[in-house]
Design a protein around this motif. Structure first.
Motif, mmCIF file in Angstrom:
data_model
loop_
_atom_site.group_PDB
_atom_site.id
_atom_site.type_symbol
_atom_site.label_atom_id
_atom_site.label_comp_id
_atom_site.label_asym_id
_atom_site.label_seq_id
_atom_site.Cartn_x
_atom_site.Cartn_y
_atom_site.Cartn_z
ATOM 1 N N ILE A 136 1.646 -2.257 8.989
ATOM 2 C CA ILE A 136 2.451 -0.945 8.794
ATOM 3 C C ILE A 136 3.860 -0.991 9.675
ATOM 4 N N LEU B 287 0.573 -1.263 -0.081
ATOM 5 C CA LEU B 287 -0.013 -0.022 0.073
ATOM 6 C C LEU B 287 0.706 1.208 -0.013
ATOM 7 N N TYR B 288 2.080 1.225 0.665
ATOM 8 C CA TYR B 288 2.723 2.213 1.009
ATOM 9 C C TYR B 288 4.017 1.956 1.225
ATOM 10 N N ASP B 289 5.173 2.575 0.599
ATOM 11 C CA ASP B 289 6.500 2.322 0.795
ATOM 12 C C ASP B 289 7.330 3.597 0.554
ATOM 13 N N THR B 290 7.983 3.931 1.734
ATOM 14 C CA THR B 290 8.814 5.180 1.626
ATOM 15 C C THR B 290 10.154 4.885 2.611
ATOM 16 N N VAL C 267 0.224 8.301 9.742
ATOM 17 C CA VAL C 267 0.390 8.383 8.155
ATOM 18 C C VAL C 267 -0.896 8.070 7.680
ATOM 19 N N TYR D 143 8.029 4.673 6.102
ATOM 20 C CA TYR D 143 7.161 3.541 6.471
ATOM 21 C C TYR D 143 6.898 2.635 5.312
ATOM 22 N N THR D 144 6.544 1.427 5.402
ATOM 23 C CA THR D 144 5.992 0.307 4.622
ATOM 24 C C THR D 144 4.851 -0.462 4.911
ATOM 25 N N ILE E 45 -2.790 6.923 4.075
ATOM 26 C CA ILE E 45 -2.528 5.999 2.912
ATOM 27 C C ILE E 45 -3.821 6.099 2.275
#
Length: 746
Positions: free
Chosen positions: A716, A694-697, A730, A700-701, A732
């Motif tokens: 997360i 969903l989210y990967d920086t 965060v 955060y993953t 998302i």
């Protein structure tokens, strides 16, 4: 004449002239004590497990006595007759001495006496062993390690019959056999004796044990603190590829207690070698406790030896088999004799933990000493409690700051994750940072290969390590961890790997349904950082707990990444197309790839790639979040192995090319069952409809899992702050998540 030889000559002469005998010293005093023997005799016929153990030993020793004594001229590697015979001799002699003390039957003392005198007559003119493979050749055996085994056991045998012998016999044995033997494995072999290694532990204990029996202070000090000036060059390498001596290296028994053990009792070489080393560690420490209690050797480093027994028991699967980390042979378990010793001593001297009694019950034998008697009495009195293994994080390194091993267990060991983020593990270490293995009860689901060696099978390289141990087992691609550009971690260089260790990011088993271990590795590949997080999650919508695996890679260059999973079982289904070659070819030509046949090759399925297999009557599915350009490689071990030294095990490999920063996410489900008796197949399909990143920086993953009924689970990970008190927020896809600590799960 060299300084070393001159010193050896001087100590030998002084030993002959001033051989220290203290006839007031009580015998036995090493493991058995006079008071302990009296208590054992008083309880004979009253303690079933002790009585049964005694009878078993008596039958074994009586059978050997009937055969007569054989001390053949040494010629064989391990597995050959002469090796086997001398090994059996020291085991039987130690047991015969114990029987003499307990049963007061002179035939056992006579047997030990005659054997020792036979060795004395042989040893005076015995050359170095004819087999030249070892960096430190023994005399009775092909390596000093086994000679040290002999002396550890024979010291105990000598202690038990000391007062049965005449003064003349004792002088002959000590001057012609024991003292020269101790000098040979120490002063004449400093590369073996003066190092931090399980080999040296045996050598130190051997010299110390015989020193205690003979009341020889010089030998006792040499055992505890090593040889002060050994004349060795810095940087020598042994047959295992390990450095024999490093600058400023400590030495001796106490140093071997300090450096390899973490405060948690984990031994850096791994459980297989911890099991092997625990015998000399505990036996010599116990001998010091009985003879020199003021030195507190058994309690050294805050009772690390007793903690080590607990660590070892926790490093086993549900069947009691040790996890094969580093050079470990599969099938070695806590049923081995050295763990009988460990459990008995840990119970008697470590606070009488009733859970240890249940392990002793499974072992179905006890030591024939005061600790074994105490265990047997407690079992007779019904004090045993089940030994329950919980999730545990065992630190590595002298101060517990060199990585470690995280073990996550769900249920009654229904599923167990073993996550290795430890230090190199000395010369027996493998190049596999952030690797893992996975178990269901006592069955391997995803395996760690272990060693390449057929221990004590003479036809296989004399029972020693085979060349494939270095070319395959130690290689990175042999393990369930990331390989970059088909290279090994640290370039497969021991000197480099020994300088580094992985770092624990966080470990949390406070929630039985969501247990997480996370660690980073920044040195395996220069310019690349690996961050692996593994979570064992039991969600109400899944039949069993599932394993979530997040491998995040940050690199300053574009690379090819391989992430293998060595599954145990037969392929059931896939959701991707692949081709199988008509002729099998190796996947590469070095770094372990030369030993992998490529059995199938295909493109990853869009978004999610699924691979299912059946093993030990259970179904498993691996669901990977994949990219369209990812390749799937189906492999099998065994290429370039003309002597069939390797097992033909299978692997599933994800390959991602031309990437710098990337994240691999995989989920391993255990589900259903199959019975070949009823021929009934239950729940053979995956419960996962989809999985997505969903989210990967950098910060955060987030991973989303949706099951086949539409239920959503979100995990997360905070990638840069693992503080338990840290508040996170965060957003998302328009939804805001708030939580405290290193991860979120809902």
């Amino acid at each position: 004449m060299s300084i070393q030889k001159a010193f050896l000559l001087l100590t030998t002469v002084l030993g002959l002239i001033f051989a220290p005998h203290s006839f007031a010293q009580e015998h036995p005093s090493l493991i058995l004590t006079k008071a302990g023997v009296e208590k054992i005799r008083a309880n004979l016929g009253k303690t079933p497990l002790f009585d049964a153990s005694l009878e078993k030993v008596k039958q074994q020793v009586d059978a050997e006595i009937a055969l007569g004594i054989d001390t053949p001229i040494p010629k064989d590697f391990s597995g050959g007759y002469t090796h086997y015979r001398h090994k059996l001799n020291f085991v039987i002699a130690q047991k015969a001495g114990v029987l003499y003390q307990i049963l007061q039957d002179d035939k056992y003392a006579i047997y030990v006496r005659d054997m020792l005198l036979q060795y004395e007559a042989m040893y005076k003119n015995l050359p170095v062993h004819p087999q030249e493979r070892s960096y430190a050749r023994g005399k009775l055996f092909w390596q000093c390690l086994n000679d040290s085994n002999w002396l550890v056991y024979m010291s105990q045998a000598y202690d038990t019959i000391y007062n049965f012998l005449t003064a003349e016999q004792r002088q002959k044995l000590e001057n012609n056999l024991f003292r020269p033997f101790a000098n040979f494995i120490s002063l004449e072999n400093p590369a073996f004796y003066n190092r931090i290694h399980n080999h040296s532990t045996w050598g130190n204990a051997a010299v110390g044990m015989i020193g205690l029996v003979m009341n020889d202070e010089e030998l006792i000090q040499r055992a505890l603190y090593g040889i002060e000036d050994d004349g060795l060059p810095v940087g020598g390498v042994d047959n295992d590829g390990g450095t024999i001596k490093v600058k400023g290296q400590k030495k001796g028994f106490l140093a071997n207690l300090e450096d390899p053990f973490s405060p948690d009792g984990y031994y850096t070489e791994g459980p297989y070698y911890q099991r092997y080393a625990m015998y000399p560690f505990l036996i010599f420490a116990l001998a010091m406790e009985n003879t020199r209690p003021e030195l507190k050797v058994l309690q050294h480093k805050n009772n690390v030896l007793l903690k080590g027994v607990n660590a070892l028991l926790n490093l086993t699967d549900a069947d009691g088999n040790f996890f094969p980390l580093n050079d470990g042979q599969k099938g070695m378990s806590y049923y081995t004799a050295s763990l009988v010793t460990a459990v008995n001593i840990a119970y008697y001297y470590g606070g009488k933990n009733p859970q240890l009694l249940s392990i002793a019950q499974k072992q179905n034998q006890v030591l024939l000493d005061q600790s074994g008697l105490a265990v047997a009495i407690a079992i007779r009195e019904g004090k045993a409690q089940p030994y329950v293994k919980q999730s545990i994080n065992l630190s590595d390194g002298i101060n517990g700051q060199q990585g470690g091993v995280g073990i996550l267990r769900y249920g009654n060991e229904d599923l167990t994750l073993v996550f290795k983020y430890a230090a190199q593990g000395l010369s027996h270490g493998h190049y596999d940072k952030l690797s893992f293995s996975y178990y269901q009860k006592g069955n391997e689901v995803l395996q760690d290969y272990g060693l390449v060696r057929f221990v004590n099978i003479g036809q296989k390289g004399g029972g020693n390590y085979l060349k494939e141990n270095a070319t395959w087992a130690k290689s990175t691609i042999a393990h369930n961890t990331l390989s970059q550009n088909q290279q090994m971690h640290f370039g497969g260089k021991y000197a480099v790997a020994s300088q580094h260790h992985s770092e624990l990011y966080f470990y949390d088993d406070s929630n039985a349904d969501v247990q997480v271990v996370s660690a980073t590795e920044s040195n395996a590949y220069p310019g690349s950082k690996m961050h692996r997080t593994m979570a064992l999650i039991k969600d109400e919508h899944f039949e069993q707990a599932y394993l979530l695996d997040i491998m995040k890679v940050d690199s300053n260059s574009k690379n090819e990444y391989d992430l293998p999973f060595y599954y145990m079982g037969q392929v059931i289904s896939t959701n991707f197309e692949y081709q199988t070659p008509t002729n099998l070819q190796p996947l590469g030509d070095k770094n372990g790839y030369q030993h992998l046949y490529l059995e199938g090759k295909g493109k990853a399925a869009a978004n999610n790639t699924q691979f299912s297999w059946l093993g030990n009557g259970k179904y498993f599915t691996l669901t990977a979040i994949t990219q369209p350009s990812d390749q799937i490689l189906l492999t099998r071990i065994g290429a370039n192995d003309p002597e069939f030294n390797l097992r033909r095990d299978a692997g599933f490999m994800l390959r991602r090319s031309n990437s710098d920063n990337t994240t691999f996410v995989s989920i391993v489900e255990a589900h259903g069952s199959y019975s070949p008796v009823s021929e009934l197949s239950l729940n053979s399909s995956s419960n996962i409809k989809s999985a997505s990143l969903l989210y990967d920086t950098d910060q955060y993953t987030a991973v989303e899992v949706i099951d086949i009924k539409g239920n959503q689970q979100v995990f997360i990970l905070s990638n840069q702050n693992a503080d338990k008190s840290k508040q996170h927020k965060v957003t998302i896809g328009g939804k805001t998540y708030r939580w405290q600590g290193p991860y979120y799960y809902q």
